[in-house]
Design a protein around this motif. Structure first.
Motif, PDB file in Angstrom:
ATOM      1  N   THR A  42       0.865  -1.170   0.000  1.00 27.16           N
ATOM      2  CA  THR A  42       0.000   0.000   0.000  1.00 27.16           C
ATOM      3  C   THR A  42       0.907   1.226   0.000  1.00 27.16           C
ATOM      4  O   THR A  42       2.077   1.119   0.335  1.00 27.16           O
ATOM      5  CB  THR A  42      -0.912  -0.004   1.253  1.00 27.16           C
ATOM      6  N   PHE A  91      -7.228  -1.545   2.749  1.00 28.53           N
ATOM      7  CA  PHE A  91      -7.001  -2.378   1.568  1.00 28.53           C
ATOM      8  C   PHE A  91      -8.071  -3.469   1.476  1.00 28.53           C
ATOM      9  O   PHE A  91      -8.663  -3.701   0.423  1.00 28.53           O
ATOM     10  CB  PHE A  91      -5.604  -3.009   1.659  1.00 28.53           C
ATOM     11  N   LYS A  94     -11.450  -2.282   0.516  1.00 26.97           N
ATOM     12  CA  LYS A  94     -11.531  -1.893  -0.893  1.00 26.97           C
ATOM     13  C   LYS A  94     -11.484  -3.097  -1.831  1.00 26.97           C
ATOM     14  O   LYS A  94     -12.141  -3.108  -2.864  1.00 26.97           O
ATOM     15  CB  LYS A  94     -10.360  -0.948  -1.183  1.00 26.97           C
ATOM     16  N   HIS A  95     -10.693  -4.094  -1.488  1.00 24.25           N
ATOM     17  CA  HIS A  95     -10.394  -5.155  -2.459  1.00 24.25           C
ATOM     18  C   HIS A  95     -10.921  -6.534  -2.069  1.00 24.25           C
ATOM     19  O   HIS A  95     -10.593  -7.508  -2.734  1.00 24.25           O
ATOM     20  CB  HIS A  95      -8.873  -5.262  -2.656  1.00 24.25           C
ATOM     21  N   GLU A  98     -12.358  -8.821  -4.671  1.00 28.64           N
ATOM     22  CA  GLU A  98     -11.382  -9.302  -5.651  1.00 28.64           C
ATOM     23  C   GLU A  98     -10.460 -10.370  -5.064  1.00 28.64           C
ATOM     24  O   GLU A  98     -10.180 -11.383  -5.697  1.00 28.64           O
ATOM     25  CB  GLU A  98     -10.544  -8.100  -6.130  1.00 28.64           C
TER      26      GLU A  98
ATOM     27  N   ASP B  12      -2.828   0.799  -4.559  1.00 25.63           N
ATOM     28  CA  ASP B  12      -2.493  -0.444  -3.867  1.00 25.63           C
ATOM     29  C   ASP B  12      -1.924  -1.428  -4.879  1.00 25.63           C
ATOM     30  O   ASP B  12      -2.340  -1.447  -6.041  1.00 25.63           O
ATOM     31  CB  ASP B  12      -3.760  -1.062  -3.268  1.00 25.63           C
ATOM     32  N   LEU B  14      -1.808  -5.354  -5.604  1.00 28.12           N
ATOM     33  CA  LEU B  14      -2.401  -6.623  -5.207  1.00 28.12           C
ATOM     34  C   LEU B  14      -1.418  -7.767  -5.450  1.00 28.12           C
ATOM     35  O   LEU B  14      -0.427  -7.595  -6.163  1.00 28.12           O
ATOM     36  CB  LEU B  14      -3.722  -6.830  -5.968  1.00 28.12           C
TER      37      LEU B  14
END
Lengths: 456, 456
Positions: A42, A91, A94-95, A98, B12, B14
């Motif tokens: 991040t 993080f 947000k993700h 996914e 970010d 991933l």
């Protein structure tokens, strides 16, 4: 002229510090990966409201925030992260769709706190975090302790002890004493036990001015302190806790969790010698709700914990409504390096390439350049001295930097297509070796030195 | 609820981006080290006056500085670094007595620039720098190009070209045209040749409002552009340059330097196919005084240079009077990753551990925990699914994450002390393998998959 000093509380890392540092970081990455943890990163800069959201950091940490602004930016909007946990929460919020759950991530990076500068305290330091998000399984609790154990072992940290507790046991104790509303303040005081001693904590617990606390009775304070002080040892400590609190459902849950974790760690090959229970261990942060970890190196306890963490109920509640429990730990790289440096277990050599090729005055540099390429192709690190300086000076450079061997090719050697190997530590030289056996000769010489190292 | 977005211009990373990133960084560290470069680290935060000293950064870069302040600190005193070169200069000024010369260092880290947010442009990005300080040797010039070459090759970057020039040749040309005082402005215009074309540069050179420039004649502009446009190709380009400028001592020095570098690179095994000369290449920054480098991936030139650098006369003149020449280059990790992503050469799998041990409902988790520890001891990365979820869900997790094999041990298998291996891609299962041959079976299955990968 501008003064080349670093800002207060910051520092440069020189090669002698960086080489073991990189080696240790590589073992951490390798260990985390070998358990299926995935790397993420991040930004160093976060939006201020992310960092200062309720419960994100303690008041003390929030006072230490570094604000960041650029031309055209709004003051107060951005700041440097002070840990890797708040960015992880953001993080994940947000993700999460996914990446899915369970989500196992590691992150290694600098964090920033404007602490008062003091010896061994820096305003930028590196944390190595790993967390398992989206599961309440005790398996993940055990794995977290196992990874602390394996990471530190792989980094050749001297013998250490991982101390465990489960916050549910302390919660149960406080509930049984009708102190459920005062948990935060009591645990913060209890965490100071090693520092200020029993009498200090007892006095603090009974004071009525402790934040959020209306003062415990003498008896309540004594019961808590008795519990904490007799609650240190191996897995057998859990039996005493069960006798005392086994009928309290929350405490019983905590005790059962630690038993499972001990069993799994035994199956996973973590020696019980490395494990301890401390029923008084709270690990300050309010968000821990289950198992907590703390790690000290035996005989170096004054350095404090080098790897700490715990289980939390709901990581990302500041950002999303989806409940995400998790467990994780953080290894404090700078504290660990400082400790290992003082304990003398970082090793001494600084060279990253074992071989130095001398730049012999009068010899075409292309000869050394070609040899260096050949040796690197065979997997041997090689540095070439850049200038045709006096050979004595070049050998001095090699010795200072910790090169093991020097290769010397003067004009006579070029004519005869041979080279000399000098062992830098002993100054012994193998002379007149043929170019055709370059790789084998150097490989052989390095093996001899390695065997001597092992023998000594 | 707080919006979990990152600040504008930041991002970010991933796991799917981080895994190849970490792999590439590891190859860079390995390559730099194999040439004897030593790692250093400087803080992300520097004192403002260090960053804004005369010549430290271009006006554009200085406008993009992020200021940093903490409570109790003085505003305007601290800032985030915008490159790794200024911190290197400060580091060298401070520590040169301790580290000695030649000093070969590498540094990998984030730098920060408040650029206008745009697609593919980030306000935090990673530079991978290596420099050789304290020598004017052409050997160090050649080695710099060689390391660019070996680093990118080791990182499996598609075929690329390293373009070289020596600023002394351009300086000689300008001196021969009586334009010595206008070097900076002319070179800045010349750098735009690929972008705005010959006519654009010619117009800019002749304008009188160019900073520090009083306007070139039509003839002067034409001579410079002819020289640049005909000066592209292999080593043979140097012959034409010698005919034109061979009697100019400075230009002749530059030409001789490039010849030596080409010879050394040939000796060092760098194919001349990977090298080009561009006599018009200036690499903007005023402080380059000798060889300059720029690297583009063939067919992906639109991404710009992914590895650039050059030689400078005096690195640390802002801080100390001791003259320290040096040469170095910087690989732009984020640009390189973006290019490789678009070119489809980053690979697809995300798992960091090839084996997933299922958590079979009804099986004691300690069984899997013990197997995992055994396999890791044999050097095989293993993840355990943390919860006894439906096996289909667990296999879905394994497929999504790119695990290659799953190990399944149901209660029947426990009773018989056997396990099953499932190949996740084909769903084929090897059943009833004995616990006693765990490591060998898994090792064998992974080898089968590896051979299939190689064949396809």
């Amino acid at each position: 002229m501008i003064d080349p000093r670093v800002a207060s509380g910051l520092r440069d890392l020189l090669p002698a510090e960086m080489i073991p540092r990189e080696r240790i970081l590589a073992t951490f990455r390798h260990t985390f990966s070998s358990y299926g943890f995935l790397p993420i990163e991040t930004p160093h800069i976060e939006r201020m409201e992310v960092l200062t959201g309720k419960g994100a950091g303690s008041d003390e940490v929030l006072r230490q925030i570094f604000e960041v602004t650029n031309k055209g930016g709004t003051p107060g909007e951005l700041a440097l992260r002070f840990d890797l946990t708040v960015p992880l929460a953001r993080f994940v919020a947000k993700h999460i769709e996914e990446v899915g759950i369970p989500f196992k991530r590691y992150a290694i990076g600098s964090v920033f706190r404007g602490e008062r500068p003091a010896k061994g305290r820096f305003r930028e330091f590196v944390q190595c975090d790993f967390d398992t998000i989206g599961t309440e399984s005790a398996l993940a609790d055990a794995e977290t302790a196992q990874i602390i154990h394996e990471s530190l072992k792989a980094a050749k940290v001297p013998p250490f002890t991982i101390t465990l507790n489960n916050r549910k046991i302390l919660d149960g104790l406080l509930e049984s004493l009708d102190l459920a509303g005062k948990t935060g303040a009591v645990l913060r005081s209890l965490d100071k036990l090693a520092k200020i001693g029993r009498d200090g904590v007892a006095a603090e617990l009974q004071r009525s001015d402790v934040e959020g606390n209306s003062g415990l009775s003498n008896d309540q304070a004594a019961r808590i302190l008795d519990f904490a002080e007799t609650g240190r040892g191996g897995a057998e400590v859990l039996n005493a806790a069960e006798n005392r609190l086994g009928t309290h459902p929350k405490a019983a849950e905590g005790i059962a969790n630690l038993r499972t974790v001990f069993d799994l760690l035994d199956a996973g090959g973590v020696s019980s010698d490395r494990l301890a229970i401390d029923l008084g261990l709270a690990r300050g942060l309010d968000y821990y709700t289950g198992i907590v970890y703390e790690t000290t190196v035996d005989g170096w306890e004054k350095f404090g914990s080098i790897a700490s963490g715990g289980r939390y109920d709901n990581l990302a509640s500041l950002f999303i409504s989806r409940r995400l429990p998790g467990v994780g730990a953080s290894i404090g790289l700078d504290r660990l390096m400082a400790l290992m440096g003082e304990a003398g277990c970082l090793g001494g050599t600084t060279a990253t390439a074992p071989v130095l090729i001398a730049n012999f005055p009068g010899t075409d540099p292309a000869v050394g350049f070609r040899m260096a390429a050949q040796l690197r192709k065979a997997g041997i690190g090689v540095e070439i001295y850049p200038e045709p300086a006096q050979i004595g000076k070049q050998m001095g450079y090699g010795s200072k930097h910790g090169h093991k061997l020097a290769i010397i090719v003067g004009p006579n050697e070029v004519a005869a297509q041979v080279f000399n190997i000098r062992y830098l530590a002993t100054r012994h030289e193998d002379k007149g070796l043929a170019w055709s056996v370059l790789e084998d000769s150097v490989q052989g010489a390095l093996q001899i030195l390695e065997q001597e190292d092992l023998r000594s």
